[in-house]
Write an enzyme that holds these catalytic residues in place. Structure first.
Site, short mmCIF file in Angstrom:
data_model
loop_
_atom_site.label_atom_id
_atom_site.label_comp_id
_atom_site.label_asym_id
_atom_site.label_seq_id
_atom_site.Cartn_x
_atom_site.Cartn_y
_atom_site.Cartn_z
N GLY A 11 0.84 -1.20 0.00
CA GLY A 11 0.00 0.00 0.00
C GLY A 11 0.87 1.25 0.00
CG PHE A 12 0.16 6.08 0.57
CD1 PHE A 12 1.24 6.74 0.01
CD2 PHE A 12 -0.56 6.70 1.59
CE1 PHE A 12 1.60 8.00 0.45
CE2 PHE A 12 -0.21 7.96 2.03
CZ PHE A 12 0.87 8.61 1.46
CB THR A 36 -6.83 -0.97 -1.23
OG1 THR A 36 -6.21 -1.27 0.02
CG2 THR A 36 -8.34 -1.10 -1.10
CG ASP A 57 -7.45 -11.23 3.32
OD1 ASP A 57 -7.39 -10.88 4.52
OD2 ASP A 57 -8.32 -10.85 2.54
CB SER A 77 -7.16 -1.96 7.23
OG SER A 77 -8.47 -1.44 7.24
CG ASN A 101 -5.67 -14.73 11.67
OD1 ASN A 101 -6.04 -15.48 12.57
ND2 ASN A 101 -6.27 -14.69 10.48
CE1 TYR A 147 -9.44 2.26 8.15
CE2 TYR A 147 -9.86 4.47 8.94
CZ TYR A 147 -8.98 3.51 8.51
OH TYR A 147 -7.63 3.79 8.44
CE LYS A 151 -7.36 0.60 10.64
NZ LYS A 151 -6.11 -0.17 10.50
CE1 TYR A 161 -5.21 -11.60 20.93
CE2 TYR A 161 -3.07 -12.68 20.88
CZ TYR A 161 -4.41 -12.68 20.59
OH TYR A 161 -4.97 -13.76 19.95
#
Ligand code: UDP
Length: 317
Positions: A11-12, A36, A57, A77, A101, A147, A151, A161
């Site tokens: 991604g970016f 994306t 994924d 994401s 995961n 989103y 998040k 965790y």
């Protein structure tokens, strides 16, 4: 050699992060579903023997190669409003099952885990600038909630965790970031305005354009992420990363039109639902804990970004 896993690495922001990690001497595994992200963003890295790309994924069960990992940056994401509105379920799954995961990989490897969270966890904030201890003002049933709430859930998962499994979790709340390699069609304001200005099309300002955002150039963001991952003593911390200088969207439209020498007219369009009125990070914590201080001003950052878009074949027609 230390090994880093970057999910969303094509991604970016991820692609710049992969390069910086290689420069820092890490072996880098870049994982991306390409939903994306783009392979083109990492084509200059694939020849490097310390770089590996895995098309996968994060919602799929982890693979055996995900061993001997010291550091994980979980950036996978959809992240632009247009993208997550197109892929709402994928966004929710990436930020729940996907994050679980990746946390499991971190736990199994005793690796540092940096979660890419977002200023969207503050929703349409009632206080400005936003500090990490602000709880936010989020619509749980709005168009952006896949989103925003995704998040927020991801942050909650990270902290459990950390609390219960001692996973070395750190959370970066990333504010608006821009630069080369943003997709010309990702719908975000800077690529929209630049492509419109370069093609002589109307520049679409949503609402009155008096809403503000604080734009951080990608190289500054990557330095912040690197520091958050590499420094000792930051487990359990949530840190805002961004540029603290707010700009009105109308001002950004005018700036881009001028810098592109464009004659495009600036036109008003409906404001999207739940579009936050303001967004400005308080980066006091990032400054004191990471020594983070954005260096690239808007003029220089936009000039570099415009140059990138000018060189895209699609925009030369
Ligand atoms: N925006 C705009 N015109 C566009 C795209 C976005 O006026 O063509 C506005 C949008 O309504 C928001 C701001 O620019 O107020 C930033 O939008 P973006 O999608 O880049 O990110 P956001 O901060 O909303 O996640």
């Amino acid at each position: 050699m230390q090994r880093a896993l970057v999910t969303g690495g094509s991604g970016f922001i991820g692609s710049f992060l992969c390069l910086r990690l290689l420069e820092e001497g890490y072996g880098v595994i870049c994982m991306d579903s390409l939903i994306t992200g783009r392979k083109k963003n990492i084509e200059h890295l694939v020849q490097n023997k310390d770089f590996e790309f895995i098309e996968s994924d994060i919602t799929k069960p982890p693979k055996p190669q995900q061993k001997n990992i010291d550091l994980i940056f979980n950036l996978a994401s959809p992240a632009s409003p247009k993208d997550y509105l197109e892929y709402p379920l994928e966004t929710l799954m990436a930020n729940s099952i996907g994050v679980r995961n990746m946390l499991e990989i971190a736990r199994a490897n005793n690796a540092v885990f940096v979660q890419a969270s977002t200023s969207e966890v503050y929703g349409d904030p009632l206080v400005s600038p936003q500090k990490e201890d602000y709880w936010g003002n989020v619509n749980p049933a709005g168009t952006r909630s896949c989103y925003d709430e995704g998040k927020r859930f991801a942050e909650a998962l990270c902290f459990e965790y950390f609390n219960h499994k001692k996973t070395k979790v750190r959370v970066a709340r990333i504010f608006n970031t821009y630069g080369p390699r943003m997709r010309e069609n990702d719908g975000r304001v800077i690529p929209n305005f630049i492509t419109q200005a370069l093609l002589g099309r109307p520049i679409t300002v949503y609402g009155k354009g008096d809403q503000t955002r604080s734009f951080c150039y990608v190289s500054d963001m990557v330095e912040g992420l690197l520091k958050l991952g590499a420094k000792d003593g930051l487990d359990g911390q949530t840190i805002n990363l961004g540029n603290p200088n707010p700009r009105k969207i109308m001002e950004v439209a005018q700036m881009i039109r001028e810098m592109c020498n464009s004659k495009s007219e600036i036109v008003g369009k409906d404001l999207p639902l739940d579009d936050p009125k303001t967004r400005q990070p308080d980066i006091g914590k990032a400054k004191s804990l990471l020594g983070f201080s954005p260096k690239v001003g808007m003029e220089l950052g936009l000039a570099k970004t415009i140059e990138y878009f000018k060189n895209l074949k699609k925009l030369q027609a």
